[in-house]
Enzyme design. Structure first.
Site, PDB file in Angstrom:
ATOM      1  N   SER A  38       0.835  -1.207   0.000  1.00  0.00           N
ATOM      2  CA  SER A  38       0.000   0.000   0.000  1.00  0.00           C
ATOM      3  C   SER A  38       0.866   1.253   0.000  1.00  0.00           C
ATOM      4  O   SER A  38       1.601   1.522   0.951  1.00  0.00           O
ATOM      5  CB  SER A  38      -0.921   0.007   1.223  1.00  0.00           C
ATOM      6  N   HIS A  82      -0.932  -1.257  -4.376  1.00  0.00           N
ATOM      7  CA  HIS A  82      -2.230  -0.870  -3.808  1.00  0.00           C
ATOM      8  C   HIS A  82      -2.299   0.645  -3.603  1.00  0.00           C
ATOM      9  O   HIS A  82      -1.398   1.245  -3.004  1.00  0.00           O
ATOM     10  CB  HIS A  82      -2.412  -1.601  -2.469  1.00  0.00           C
ATOM     11  N   ASP A 113      -4.652   3.676  -2.140  1.00  0.00           N
ATOM     12  CA  ASP A 113      -5.785   3.990  -1.265  1.00  0.00           C
ATOM     13  C   ASP A 113      -6.273   5.413  -1.492  1.00  0.00           C
ATOM     14  O   ASP A 113      -5.592   6.373  -1.110  1.00  0.00           O
ATOM     15  CB  ASP A 113      -5.354   3.850   0.200  1.00  0.00           C
ATOM     16  N   MET A 119      -8.927   8.243  -0.509  1.00  0.00           N
ATOM     17  CA  MET A 119      -9.860   8.577   0.578  1.00  0.00           C
ATOM     18  C   MET A 119     -10.361  10.002   0.411  1.00  0.00           C
ATOM     19  O   MET A 119      -9.589  10.894   0.043  1.00  0.00           O
ATOM     20  CB  MET A 119      -9.126   8.490   1.922  1.00  0.00           C
ATOM     21  N   HIS A 161      -8.108   1.143  -4.546  1.00  0.00           N
ATOM     22  CA  HIS A 161      -9.111   0.948  -3.498  1.00  0.00           C
ATOM     23  C   HIS A 161      -9.770   2.295  -3.210  1.00  0.00           C
ATOM     24  O   HIS A 161      -9.147   3.171  -2.599  1.00  0.00           O
ATOM     25  CB  HIS A 161      -8.384   0.389  -2.256  1.00  0.00           C
ATOM     26  N   MET A 191     -12.052   4.553  -1.254  1.00  0.00           N
ATOM     27  CA  MET A 191     -12.791   4.760  -0.013  1.00  0.00           C
ATOM     28  C   MET A 191     -13.449   6.122  -0.117  1.00  0.00           C
ATOM     29  O   MET A 191     -13.075   7.080   0.578  1.00  0.00           O
ATOM     30  CB  MET A 191     -11.838   4.664   1.188  1.00  0.00           C
ATOM     31  N   MET A 211     -11.904  -5.989   4.413  1.00  0.00           N
ATOM     32  CA  MET A 211     -11.145  -5.064   5.280  1.00  0.00           C
ATOM     33  C   MET A 211     -10.935  -5.720   6.641  1.00  0.00           C
ATOM     34  O   MET A 211     -11.891  -6.126   7.301  1.00  0.00           O
ATOM     35  CB  MET A 211     -11.913  -3.744   5.474  1.00  0.00           C
ATOM     36  N   GLY A 249      -9.379   3.797   6.535  1.00  0.00           N
ATOM     37  CA  GLY A 249      -9.057   5.202   6.829  1.00  0.00           C
ATOM     38  C   GLY A 249      -7.593   5.446   7.140  1.00  0.00           C
ATOM     39  O   GLY A 249      -7.063   6.504   6.810  1.00  0.00           O
ATOM     40  N   GLY A 305      -3.454   3.640   7.769  1.00  0.00           N
ATOM     41  CA  GLY A 305      -2.507   2.539   7.784  1.00  0.00           C
ATOM     42  C   GLY A 305      -2.025   2.310   9.202  1.00  0.00           C
ATOM     43  O   GLY A 305      -2.310   3.102  10.113  1.00  0.00           O
ATOM     44  N   GLY A 306      -1.318   1.218   9.419  1.00  0.00           N
ATOM     45  CA  GLY A 306      -0.664   0.978  10.707  1.00  0.00           C
ATOM     46  C   GLY A 306      -1.563   0.530  11.841  1.00  0.00           C
ATOM     47  O   GLY A 306      -1.158   0.562  13.002  1.00  0.00           O
ATOM     48  N   ASP A 343      -7.045  -6.580   3.543  1.00  0.00           N
ATOM     49  CA  ASP A 343      -6.387  -5.280   3.683  1.00  0.00           C
ATOM     50  C   ASP A 343      -6.480  -4.778   5.119  1.00  0.00           C
ATOM     51  O   ASP A 343      -7.582  -4.566   5.626  1.00  0.00           O
ATOM     52  CB  ASP A 343      -7.089  -4.301   2.724  1.00  0.00           C
ATOM     53  N   GLY A 344      -5.309  -4.585   5.758  1.00  0.00           N
ATOM     54  CA  GLY A 344      -5.265  -3.996   7.082  1.00  0.00           C
ATOM     55  C   GLY A 344      -4.583  -4.878   8.106  1.00  0.00           C
ATOM     56  O   GLY A 344      -5.031  -5.992   8.374  1.00  0.00           O
ATOM     57  N   GLY A 345      -3.453  -4.390   8.616  1.00  0.00           N
ATOM     58  CA  GLY A 345      -2.770  -5.119   9.678  1.00  0.00           C
ATOM     59  C   GLY A 345      -2.104  -6.401   9.234  1.00  0.00           C
ATOM     60  O   GLY A 345      -1.870  -7.304  10.054  1.00  0.00           O
TER      61      GLY A 345
HETATM   62  C1  DX5 Z   1      -6.673   1.466   5.169  1.00  0.00           C
HETATM   63  C2  DX5 Z   1      -6.159   1.134   3.812  1.00  0.00           C
HETATM   64  C3  DX5 Z   1      -5.053   0.164   3.810  1.00  0.00           C
HETATM   65  C4  DX5 Z   1      -3.815   0.571   4.553  1.00  0.00           C
HETATM   66  C5  DX5 Z   1      -3.163  -0.705   5.046  1.00  0.00           C
HETATM   67  O1  DX5 Z   1      -7.858   2.152   5.040  1.00  0.00           O
HETATM   68  O2  DX5 Z   1      -7.184   0.616   3.000  1.00  0.00           O
HETATM   69  O3  DX5 Z   1      -4.722  -0.225   2.480  1.00  0.00           O
HETATM   70  O4  DX5 Z   1      -2.902   1.291   3.773  1.00  0.00           O
HETATM   71  O5  DX5 Z   1      -2.121  -0.364   5.879  1.00  0.00           O
HETATM   72  P1  DX5 Z   1      -1.457  -1.403   6.902  1.00  0.00           P
HETATM   73  O6  DX5 Z   1      -0.963  -2.554   6.079  1.00  0.00           O
HETATM   74  O7  DX5 Z   1      -0.371  -0.603   7.510  1.00  0.00           O
HETATM   75  O8  DX5 Z   1      -2.523  -1.824   7.858  1.00  0.00           O
HETATM   76 ZN    ZN Z   2      -6.587  -0.235   1.006  1.00  0.00          ZN
END
Ligand code: DX5
Ligand code: ZN
Length: 226
Positions: free
Chosen positions: A8, A33, A35, A37, A66, A68, A137, A142, A144-145, A185-187
């Site tokens: 991402s 990827h 993102d 938003m 992606h 959002m 998800m 919203g 990362g991290g 996607d996420g964590g």
């Molecule tokens: C969050 C995004 C993710 C994000 C993932 O809304 O859709 O793609 O960048 O980040 P990590 O891998 O750090 O959770």
């Molecule tokens: Zn994403």
């Protein structure tokens, strides 16, 4: 089942976007990827067309976009023009999903739908046969991290079952579609990548785990081999 890593770019260094994109371009990651938003669908604003175009210039990899954002159908054609190979919209953001998916197909991009952690996979039933990909998800969209929400892999397993019935396979085949691609996607990190692939994921998004690693390319390899 495929094994794809989609780093991402939200976690990239935006002062060195070209460098970071080229670094991913040279890695074992097959997708990139993106993102997007809007500050309405999610409580954060990221980037749009100019940044996507800059990334497109720096890599030939598959751009996994992606969205959002609310009313994504308004921008589908422009994201495809800017280089998106796959456009994923949110189930929660679209009222006429049939029309939206048609627009994505017409744009030449692959079709994806994402669901938030609290949305059950059953909502996808009426249009699953039309999708190239579903994005589960595993954090609230919203940022990362964040930490992986336990239980997300149960949704992956349930979705894989839904997509694998003889009826669903036949309906997809009639539309010229093969196996559903499942992305999460996420964590995601090397610590849970193996479990995610085993649960039925084909593609793993990873932001922090990749860009926060001392050697991002090695981290990607680690995730692929876990
Ligand atoms: C969050 C995004 C993710 C994000 C993932 O809304 O859709 O793609 O960048 O980040 P990590 O891998 O750090 O959770
Ligand atoms: Zn994403």
């Amino acid at each position: 089942m495929k094994r794809i890593i989609s780093p991402s770019m939200l976690s990239a260094d935006f002062g060195n976007l070209e460098r970071d994109t080229k670094m991913i371009d040279a890695s074992a990651a097959e997708w990139v990827h993106i993102d997007v938003m809007d500050g309405v669908f999610v409580p954060n604003i990221s980037f749009g067309f100019p940044v996507l175009k800059a990334i497109r210039k720096a890599t030939t990899k598959f751009l996994d976009v992606h969205l959002m954002i609310v009313e994504p159908e308004k921008y589908v054609a422009r994201f495809a023009e800017a280089g998106a190979a796959l456009i994923t919209v949110h189930h929660e953001a679209v009222s006429d999903m049939g029309g939206c998916l048609e627009l994505i197909r017409e744009s030449g991009a692959m079709t994806g739908v994402s669901i938030k952690p609290a949305t059950p996979v059953s909502v996808l039933a009426s249009y699953l046969e039309r999708l190239d990909l579903v994005l589960i998800m595993s954090v609230e969209p919203g940022f990362g991290g964040q930490s992986f929400i336990e239980g997300s892999l149960d949704k992956v397993r349930e979705l894989r079952q839904m997509a694998s019935t003889p009826e669903m396979r036949a309906a997809r085949q009639a539309r010229g579609l093969g196996e559903l691609i499942i992305e999460i996607d996420g964590g995601i990190s090397a610590a849970n990548a193996g479990a995610a692939f085993e649960a039925g994921c084909d593609a793993l998004v990873a932001g922090n785990a990749v860009f926060g690693a001392p050697d991002p390319a090695a981290e990607i390899e680690k995730m692929l081999n876990s």
